[in-house]
Design an enzyme around this catalytic site. Structure first.
Site, short mmCIF file in Angstrom:
data_model
loop_
_atom_site.label_atom_id
_atom_site.label_comp_id
_atom_site.label_asym_id
_atom_site.label_seq_id
_atom_site.Cartn_x
_atom_site.Cartn_y
_atom_site.Cartn_z
N TYR A 180 -13.38 17.45 -17.30
CA TYR A 180 -13.89 16.08 -17.34
C TYR A 180 -15.07 15.98 -16.36
O TYR A 180 -14.95 16.43 -15.21
CB TYR A 180 -12.77 15.11 -16.95
CG TYR A 180 -13.25 13.70 -16.80
CD1 TYR A 180 -13.68 12.98 -17.90
CD2 TYR A 180 -13.29 13.09 -15.55
CE1 TYR A 180 -14.13 11.68 -17.76
CE2 TYR A 180 -13.75 11.79 -15.40
CZ TYR A 180 -14.17 11.10 -16.51
OH TYR A 180 -14.63 9.82 -16.37
N LYS B 268 -5.70 6.88 -20.23
CA LYS B 268 -5.83 7.43 -21.57
C LYS B 268 -4.50 7.28 -22.33
O LYS B 268 -4.08 6.17 -22.58
CB LYS B 268 -6.30 8.88 -21.46
CG LYS B 268 -7.46 9.09 -20.46
CD LYS B 268 -8.74 8.39 -20.83
CE LYS B 268 -9.77 8.40 -19.71
NZ LYS B 268 -10.14 9.70 -19.17
N ARG C 246 0.85 -1.20 0.00
CA ARG C 246 0.00 0.00 0.00
C ARG C 246 0.88 1.25 0.00
O ARG C 246 0.57 2.26 -0.61
CB ARG C 246 -0.97 0.00 1.19
CG ARG C 246 -1.79 1.26 1.24
CD ARG C 246 -3.12 1.20 2.01
NE ARG C 246 -3.25 0.23 3.05
CZ ARG C 246 -2.72 0.35 4.29
NH1 ARG C 246 -2.01 1.41 4.61
NH2 ARG C 246 -2.91 -0.59 5.18
C1 LIG Z 1 -10.77 10.17 -17.98
C2 LIG Z 1 -10.34 11.44 -17.38
C3 LIG Z 1 -10.21 11.57 -16.00
C4 LIG Z 1 -10.58 10.45 -15.05
O1 LIG Z 1 -9.72 9.38 -15.17
P1 LIG Z 1 -10.14 7.83 -14.90
O2 LIG Z 1 -8.88 7.12 -15.16
O3 LIG Z 1 -11.25 7.52 -15.85
O4 LIG Z 1 -10.58 7.75 -13.48
C5 LIG Z 1 -9.76 12.77 -15.50
N1 LIG Z 1 -9.45 13.81 -16.31
C6 LIG Z 1 -9.56 13.71 -17.65
C7 LIG Z 1 -9.21 14.88 -18.51
C8 LIG Z 1 -10.02 12.53 -18.23
O5 LIG Z 1 -10.15 12.45 -19.55
#
Ligand SMILES: *Cc1c(COP(=O)(O)O)cnc(C)c1O
Length: 396
Positions: free
Chosen positions: A102, A198, A50
């Site tokens: 987001y 992403k 952790r």
């Molecule tokens: C997808 C996204 C998030 C959140 O991320 P997760 O990995 O889906 O929890 C935050 N900021 C932006 C700009 C995103 O595209």
């Protein structure tokens, strides 16, 4: 020695696999929860996963070096990263945040952070006078650039000047351009966050998130938080993101090339009313983006002539999936008003321009001819008035 970007994507700053007894080229997955001690007061530096795990640590070193931070922390998702980051604030603190973020970040701020006593001014940081929203209790400015989904470009240096003048932290969600195209810490930001799900991971197969900082003090606070709340990234997932990052430069270049071709197609398509992409010359964001980034990325938002056409396209692409998320090798089409931004209050959503005719496209690394042919057939097969059965899909 300090390597250049693409080399760091593969090795971090490791020289010749130093410290790897087996010579494994791929960094090992240390699938362990705990670590043995030789005696009281002795530690290998690892006590419990952790707190820290070697695979996660390697990933954190790579991301810190790509973002030019002194430390990076890897979390189980982008939202876990932002949630942990919000723990550095106290009840009574106020934050200025861009109104076009987001949707999950807006949901976190409005439902969880507010409940914890933090207040917000959600404003358009690319157009409004940000300074006039600073209060006595303001502690930070939180932005994305380009914003999700409307692709507004916020001037990071300008935000940093305001932040420094009032002793605020500047936090930049750098998910859309990735460290390959933009390094906010070099432009005056204090903290960078990423959804590693992403572009960093890049394969639409693993969730992850990062907080990167160049402040030792903030790093210590965050290390305390991650060990306390326990949302660190698992070893296997850390390895998948490490592997994804190895091809980040190649993927960013190819997906940007595809995005530019798709933008050209959309600009010449009569049923597309507006295209939002920072790489279009003459738009508000173009010059600012050129000054602070090395590219325009591969995210495109566009408005078509009607909601019916938007829904028709989502249903009739043969190649491009209609799915949430972005930044992977697969091109994806998203419907922000029922997906990523469904929980944003309708008036805010419409004020930001997210109507039910707006689609968001994340260009992947396929052959651009196939992507354009698919979009063209989806648009051209639309017959106005003949599509009463279609809807905008599920919200996630
Ligand atoms: C997808 C996204 C998030 C959140 O991320 P997760 O990995 O889906 O929890 C935050 N900021 C932006 C700009 C995103 O595209």
């Amino acid at each position: 020695m300090e390597f250049q970007f693409a080399t760091k994507c593969i090795y971090g700053n490791r020289e010749k696999l130093a410290g790897e007894p087996t010579g494994a080229i791929s960094f090992p997955i240390y699938q362990t929860a705990t670590y043995a001690h030789q005696g009281v007061g002795e530690s290998t530096g690892f006590d419990y996963s952790r707190l820290q795990n070697p695979t996660r640590q390697q990933l954190e070193k790579v991301v810190a070096s790509l973002e030019k931070g002194c430390d990076a922390l890897a979390f189980s998702s982008g939202m876990a990263a932002i949630t942990a980051l919000m723990e550095i604030f106290k009840p009574g603190d106020h934050l200025i945040t861009d109104a076009d973020l987001y949707g999950g970040s807006i949901r976190l701020f409005n439902n969880i952070s507010e409940k914890n006593g933090i207040t917000f001014s959600h404003i358009n940081c690319s157009r409004e006078n940000v300074e006039s929203f600073v209060q006595k209790n303001t502690k930070a400015i939180f932005i994305e650039t380009p914003t999700n989904p409307m692709m507004n470009v916020v001037d990071i240096r300008k935000m940093s000047e305001i932040a420094k003048k009032y002793n605020l932290l500047l936090i930049v969600d750098n998910t859309f351009l990735s460290p390959y195209f933009q390094n906010p810490l070099e432009l005056g930001a204090d903290i960078v966050v990423h959804s590693g799900t992403k572009f960093l991971g890049g394969h639409n197969d693993t969730l992850s998130g990062f907080v990167v900082t160049n402040s030792q003090e903030i790093s210590e606070k965050l290390r305390f938080i991650i060990k306390t709340v326990g949302s660190g990234l698992a070893p296997m997932d850390s390895w998948l993101i490490l592997r994804g990052i190895k091809t980040l430069p190649l993927r960013m270049e190819k997906s940007q090339e595809n995005a530019k071709a798709i933008v050209e197609f959309l600009l010449n398509e009569p049923r597309v009313k507006k295209v939002y992409y920072p790489g279009i010359k003459g738009t508000d964001g173009y010059e600012i983006c050129r000054k602070q980034a090395r590219g325009f990325g591969s995210m495109i938002t566009f408005e078509v002539e009607s909601k019916e056409l938007a829904c028709h396209i989502l249903k009739h692409t043969r190649l491009i999936p209609f799915a949430e998320s972005l930044g992977g090798v697969e091109t994806l089409l998203t419907y922000p008003c029922t997906q990523t931004h469904a929980d944003v209050p309708e008036d805010v959503r419409l004020a930001n321009g997210i109507t039910d005719s707006v689609l968001r496209l994340s260009a992947g690394i396929e052959d651009k001819e196939d992507l354009i042919a698919d979009l063209r057939q989806a648009v051209n097969s639309y017959k106005p008035g003949a599509a009463a059965d279609e809807n905008g899909g599920q919200h996630g």
